[in-house]
Write an enzyme that holds these catalytic residues in place. Structure first.
Site, mmCIF file in Angstrom:
data_model
loop_
_atom_site.group_PDB
_atom_site.id
_atom_site.type_symbol
_atom_site.label_atom_id
_atom_site.label_comp_id
_atom_site.label_asym_id
_atom_site.label_seq_id
_atom_site.Cartn_x
_atom_site.Cartn_y
_atom_site.Cartn_z
ATOM 1 C CG ASP A 235 25.439 6.622 -18.587
ATOM 2 O OD1 ASP A 235 26.187 6.014 -18.837
ATOM 3 O OD2 ASP A 235 25.301 6.835 -17.195
ATOM 4 C CD GLU A 287 26.763 1.881 -19.566
ATOM 5 O OE1 GLU A 287 27.798 1.329 -19.146
ATOM 6 O OE2 GLU A 287 26.023 2.762 -18.827
HETATM 7 C C1 NOJ Z 1 28.425 4.443 -17.602
HETATM 8 C C2 NOJ Z 1 29.278 5.218 -18.554
HETATM 9 O O1 NOJ Z 1 29.961 4.559 -19.411
HETATM 10 C C3 NOJ Z 1 30.368 5.578 -17.619
HETATM 11 O O2 NOJ Z 1 31.604 6.246 -18.226
HETATM 12 C C4 NOJ Z 1 29.863 6.529 -16.439
HETATM 13 O O3 NOJ Z 1 31.096 6.841 -15.649
HETATM 14 C C5 NOJ Z 1 28.728 5.855 -15.667
HETATM 15 N N1 NOJ Z 1 27.987 5.085 -16.532
HETATM 16 C C6 NOJ Z 1 27.832 6.888 -14.934
HETATM 17 O O4 NOJ Z 1 27.276 7.816 -15.815
#
Ligand code: NOJ
Ligand code: CA
Length: 567
Positions: A235, A287
């Site tokens: 993430d 991500e």
């Molecule tokens: C990216 C995640 O996909 C999202 O859902 C989340 O709110 C943020 N990162 C913070 O962790």
């Protein structure tokens, strides 16, 4: 720990640790599974509720494994499933080594992993290194400890500015709205230090210059790899390290104090070493929202991550020139570092693409969700069908967000008192946030809860489902050859069986403007017509699949066809 059984359907499966590998390797088998996989994103809270509390859970997912296997996906990515106060739907993790009680138990996760593996389906877990929950034991200890202590050094604590320290340490803003700093108050009311949170205040940022943090996460990776996880989704992967001077953004610091800093790569090199110690087929997937293609590619150097989500593709308008440019750039960037491209149309953070493609502006930006604009669901659905076939034909791995396969649209009319996303709250409702793409799945029946919860369940689904989804349940679509579900099943069956698909390259064919026309391996041809008029099909031996009926042999607008062509 379990390993993945060979899935007889999956000709392109290239796992190296497969139990029943016959050893008669076809060329396509030379490369790893994550280069070609179709990865299905399970948003557990909204997938299937086994016990009637209105919240999806792991026994619910287990019960639907036959559905997922029949859909033809190769792996499941689970959004965070750990104990969490749910300030950000589980992205505020209180314990990285357990399962959220509302979702089940660690034993449920073990059983799920084993049963998925037995069906040839791999498991990807979501790890959040940038921040944890303010209920995580480390943060509770830090709050109880003195400024300057080891406990506080795991986070970003600083005194405030101004004579009485009442101003935040710098001018950074939370990505969810409001300041990125919150001040501690002792039980006697005395104000204390401030702590950094790039997201909600319940998500304190971890300080990766602390050796404790580094060691802890490497151990967490081992914990899940030991339990059989085949991959890790990372993430906010590019936000993790910070400039320790924490300069004001208004001073235009260069490099950026928290985005895509060079020192973040050391972390992923260490993680890659952990992954490699499990035999080489455990994947690390970042991500990464990084506009600069060169900077993006740095994450896939051979000793770092394996792949990442392709957000430029997701954000592109439904426009042939834009899509072609994104596809070309994606392939060029990934080829240079020998990483597989990935293709993503939707996820739990963005408006569902049926709705995006049914608006007049079909592009997407996280900062402009376009709720309230007219949506032509029929047009959006037609384009979503064409987009799915385009996506599955492109070289590399593909993602499916749960409900894509049913053609679900963004739910824009959720009542304010039921909304849960911190983005909605922290922006005072000016940004509707992400609840609209997280509405529980419709499985069966004519009215909510559509089989999401068992009959007679005491609780409603945690977000209300639109009654109009009665035509989009799995039951309604199953066996209807015109449904989105049957299109996905057919496309994924071909994707698994045809060695031309998945990893590899493509060759563009000359085409009219507004048409995407390419060959995979010489005999598989994909033509997507984004123009407003019917177009003639190229010479072919067979039509393998079409997203819309062909009109007297012509490909209509907003439609894709897969053809078998002569060598
Ligand atoms: C990216 C995640 O996909 C999202 O859902 C989340 O709110 C943020 N990162 C913070 O962790
Ligand atoms: Ca439940």
């Amino acid at each position: 720990m379990t390993t993945v059984q060979e899935n007889t359907l999956n000709d392109t499966d290239t796992d190296t640790g497969v139990d029943t590998d016959t050893g008669d390797a076809a060329p396509a088998r030379a490369r790893a599974w994550w280069r070609s996989a179709t990865i299905y994103q399970v948003y557990t809270r909204s997938f299937a509720d086994s016990n009637g509390d209105g919240i999806g859970d792991l026994p619910g997912v287990r019960a639907k494994l036959p559905y997922l296997a029949a859909l033809g996906v190769d792996a499941l990515w689970f959004n965070p499933w750990y104990p969490s106060p749910m300030a950000d739907a589980g992205y505020d993790i209180a314990d990285y080594r357990d399962i959220e009680p509302a979702f089940g138990t660690l034993a449920d996760a073990d059983a799920l992993i084993a049963q998925a593996h037995a069906r040839g389906i791999r498991i990807i877990v979501d790890i959040v290194p940038n921040h944890c929950s303010d209920r995580h034991r480390w943060f509770l200890q830090a709050v109880d400890s003195e400024p300057g202590s080891r406990e506080r050094s795991r986070f970003w604590f600083r005194p405030g500015r101004g004579e009485d320290g009442s101003q935040p340490p710098n001018d950074w803003r939370s990505i969810f709205g409001g300041p990125a700093w919150t001040r501690l108050t002792a039980s006697d009311g005395t104000p204390g230090e401030w702590y950094l949170h790039l997201f909600a205040p319940e998500q304190p940022d971890l300080n990766w210059s602390s050796p404790d943090v580094r060691a802890e996460f490497e151990d967490v990776l081992r914990f899940w790899f030991d339990r059989g996880a085949d991959g890790i989704r990372i993430d906010s992967a590019a936000l993790v390290t910070k400039d320790p001077d924490l300069p004001d953004l208004s001073s235009n610091p260069d490099p950026h104090p928290y985005e895509d800093r060079d020192d973040v790569h050391e972390i992923y090199r260490a993680w890659r070493a952990v992954a490699e110690s499990y035999g080489g087929d455990r994947a690390l997937i970042g991500e990464l929202w990084i506009p600069d293609a060169e900077r993006f590619a740095r994450y896939f150097r051979p000793d770092e991550l394996h792949s990442a989500f392709n957000f430029p593709y997701l954000c592109s308008a439904w426009d042939a020139a834009q899509l072609r440019s994104v596809i070309e750039q994606t392939l060029a960037v990934h080829a240079r570092v020998d990483a597989p491209a990935t293709w993503v149309l939707s996820n739990h953070d963005v408006d569902r693409h049926v709705s995006r493609y049914g608006r007049s502006d079909t592009s997407f930006g996280l900062d402009r969700r376009e709720h309230g604009r007219p949506v032509d669901v029929g047009l959006g659905t037609r384009r979503a069908r064409a987009a799915a076939m385009l996506t599955f034909a492109l070289p590399g791995a593909a993602y499916v967000y749960q409900g894509d396969e049913l053609g679900l649209w963004e739910v824009e009319n959720i009542p304010a008192d039921l909304r849960q996303d911190p983005i909605w709250r922290r922006t005072g409702g000016s940004d509707p946030g992400r609840d609209g793409c997280r509405v529980p799945l419709p499985w069966s029946g004519a009215a909510p809860p559509f089989g999401f919860s068992p009959d007679g369940a005491p609780a409603d689904p945690w977000l209300p489902q639109p009654p109009a989804w009665s035509g989009l349940t799995v039951e309604a679509e199953d066996g209807d050859l015109r449904s989105m579900l049957e299109l996905y099943r057919a496309a994924l069956r071909i994707r698994r069986q045809d060695p031309a698909l998945g990893d590899g390259t493509l060759t563009w064919m000359p085409s009219g403007e507004s048409v995407l026309d390419f060959l995979r391996d010489g005999r598989f041809r994909c033509v997507a017509n984004l123009s407003p008029t019917d177009i003639a099909l190229p010479p072919h031996e067979d039509v393998l699949l079409q997203s819309t009926d062909l009109a007297e042999g012509l490909l209509p607008p907003d439609a894709t066809v897969w053809l078998r062509v002569a060598d």
